[in-house]
Scaffold this motif. Structure first.
Motif, short mmCIF file in Angstrom:
data_model
loop_
_atom_site.label_atom_id
_atom_site.label_comp_id
_atom_site.label_asym_id
_atom_site.label_seq_id
_atom_site.Cartn_x
_atom_site.Cartn_y
_atom_site.Cartn_z
N UNK A 15 0.85 -1.30 0.01
CA UNK A 15 0.00 -0.05 -0.09
C UNK A 15 0.87 1.15 -0.02
N UNK A 16 1.96 1.17 0.49
CA UNK A 16 2.85 2.27 0.69
C UNK A 16 3.90 2.43 -0.48
N UNK A 17 3.64 1.66 -1.26
CA UNK A 17 4.66 1.57 -2.56
C UNK A 17 5.92 1.09 -2.49
N UNK A 18 6.36 0.45 -1.25
CA UNK A 18 7.58 -0.05 -0.95
C UNK A 18 8.00 -0.99 -1.79
N UNK A 19 6.76 -1.98 -2.25
CA UNK A 19 7.16 -3.01 -3.20
C UNK A 19 6.22 -2.88 -4.17
N UNK A 20 6.63 -2.76 -5.39
CA UNK A 20 5.72 -2.76 -6.84
C UNK A 20 5.69 -3.92 -7.60
N UNK A 21 6.44 -5.13 -7.01
CA UNK A 21 6.45 -6.16 -7.97
C UNK A 21 6.10 -7.51 -7.18
N UNK A 22 4.74 -7.49 -6.77
CA UNK A 22 4.14 -8.65 -6.07
C UNK A 22 3.99 -9.57 -7.17
N UNK A 23 3.89 -10.92 -6.83
CA UNK A 23 3.57 -12.03 -7.59
C UNK A 23 2.23 -12.30 -8.04
N UNK A 24 1.99 -12.72 -9.20
CA UNK A 24 0.41 -12.81 -9.92
C UNK A 24 -0.37 -13.47 -8.84
N UNK A 25 0.35 -14.41 -8.05
CA UNK A 25 -0.44 -15.18 -6.87
C UNK A 25 -1.04 -14.39 -5.90
N UNK A 26 -0.20 -13.39 -5.50
CA UNK A 26 -0.45 -12.54 -4.35
C UNK A 26 -1.55 -11.49 -4.74
N UNK A 27 -1.47 -11.28 -6.09
CA UNK A 27 -2.38 -10.18 -6.55
C UNK A 27 -3.79 -10.90 -6.98
N UNK A 28 -3.90 -12.02 -7.32
CA UNK A 28 -4.98 -13.11 -7.39
C UNK A 28 -5.60 -13.18 -6.21
N UNK A 29 -4.46 -13.29 -5.01
CA UNK A 29 -5.46 -13.68 -3.76
C UNK A 29 -5.94 -12.10 -3.07
N UNK A 30 -5.45 -11.11 -3.40
CA UNK A 30 -6.08 -9.57 -3.18
C UNK A 30 -7.07 -9.40 -3.91
N UNK A 31 -7.16 -9.73 -5.07
CA UNK A 31 -8.44 -9.39 -6.09
C UNK A 31 -9.61 -10.23 -5.26
N UNK A 32 -9.36 -11.52 -4.91
CA UNK A 32 -10.50 -12.35 -4.50
C UNK A 32 -10.83 -11.70 -3.13
N UNK A 33 -10.12 -11.22 -2.09
CA UNK A 33 -10.44 -10.68 -1.16
C UNK A 33 -11.22 -9.39 -1.25
#
Length: 285
Positions: free
Chosen positions: A59-77
């Motif tokens: 959220x704070x922009x310190x990591x701008x390269x999460x894995x697709x798996x993390x993004x898919x989990x966040x999309x589900x939530x």
């Protein structure tokens, strides 16, 4: 569009979307001492199966390269649909960036010929909803469909357009969400920056909806408008991509009352001069 928004699109999108998901929707107890709308950061992290510290870095922009798996989990939530999930994936640093289209938007000559021949309201628009060309029937339907106008600006700031749209609130939601999708990761485009800045200063409705970070396609459908001369019209809308612009057509069900009213408008438009060339630059009103 602030510098922070351009620098940390991913974080801004995650913050906006978690604020729209209630604890009940996520299967969590609401409690009585919640100081933020929607879900807390820790709750999103827990439901997505990642650490709270890692989610905070996202959220704070310190990591701008999460894995697709993390993004898919966040999309589900966050209850993102397919289009919203695609938009989320496009905000990451690892996503290949599409080529920037810095050149001025031009209307192909064949579209000018088409506009002159079709018997329904038709116009050409750019990525920022600038009207680039139109036929006389489109202008008879709405004078705000003349070349040089911006459809989003008219929708939000022109009182006549607000009356014209029967469901103005719904129209603004769809247009602003589609505008954000059109921008995508092209946050440095001068036309987008100019338009967002103007509307953010001039329209509370824009500020409210822009903060939600909704994304949506605005490709077609049916709408009802209130014409000042012929009255209510129920029209279908189709958007057809041609090169780097969109051809937009409005038409009614054949034989319907709206179809008859369009024919009346067509007869009125015959007396008006043909204007399918761009009147001025997109910034001129």
């Amino acid at each position: 569009m602030s510098d922070d928004d351009r620098a940390n699109q991913l974080g801004g999108y995650l913050r906006a979307r978690r604020a729209l998901v209630s604890p009940e929707q996520a299967g969590l107890p609401a409690g009585t001492n919640r100081r933020v709308p929607g879900l807390r950061r820790e709750e999103v992290a827990m439901l997505a199966g990642i650490s709270a510290d890692y989610y905070l870095r996202l959220e704070r922009g310190r990591d701008k390269n999460p894995s697709p798996q993390v993004l898919e989990s966040l999309a589900r939530v966050l209850h993102l649909d397919e289009l919203e999930q695609e938009y989320l994936l496009g905000l990451t640093a690892s996503r290949p960036r599409r080529p920037r289209r810095r050149k001025p938007e031009r209307v192909p000559a064949r579209l000018h010929q088409l506009l002159a021949s079709v018997q329904v309201p038709a116009f050409v628009e750019g990525r920022a909803f600038d009207v680039l060309a139109s036929n006389p029937l489109a202008v008879a339907l709405s004078p705000r469909l003349q070349p040089g106008y911006n459809r989003l600006r008219s929708l939000l700031l022109d009182p006549e357009e607000q009356v014209f749209q029967q469901d103005w609130a719904r129209s603004t939601e769809g247009f602003i969400a589609a505008f954000r999708q059109s921008i995508g990761d092209d946050v440095d485009n001068a036309r987008f920056v100019e338009l967002v800045g103007e509307l953010a200063l001039s329209s509370e409705r824009f500020r409210t909806l822009w903060a939600r970070h909704d994304v949506r396609g605005l490709e077609g459908g049916t709408t009802t408008v209130n014409h000042p001369v012929v009255g209510e019209l129920r029209l279908h809308r189709d958007k057809l991509p041609v090169d780097d612009v969109l051809l937009v057509l409005y038409y009614a069900d054949q034989g319907s009352e709206s179809d008859e009213k369009l024919r009346l408008l067509a007869s009125m438009a015959q007396a008006a001069p043909t204007r399918t060339d761009r009147r001025s630059s997109a910034g001129d009103r």
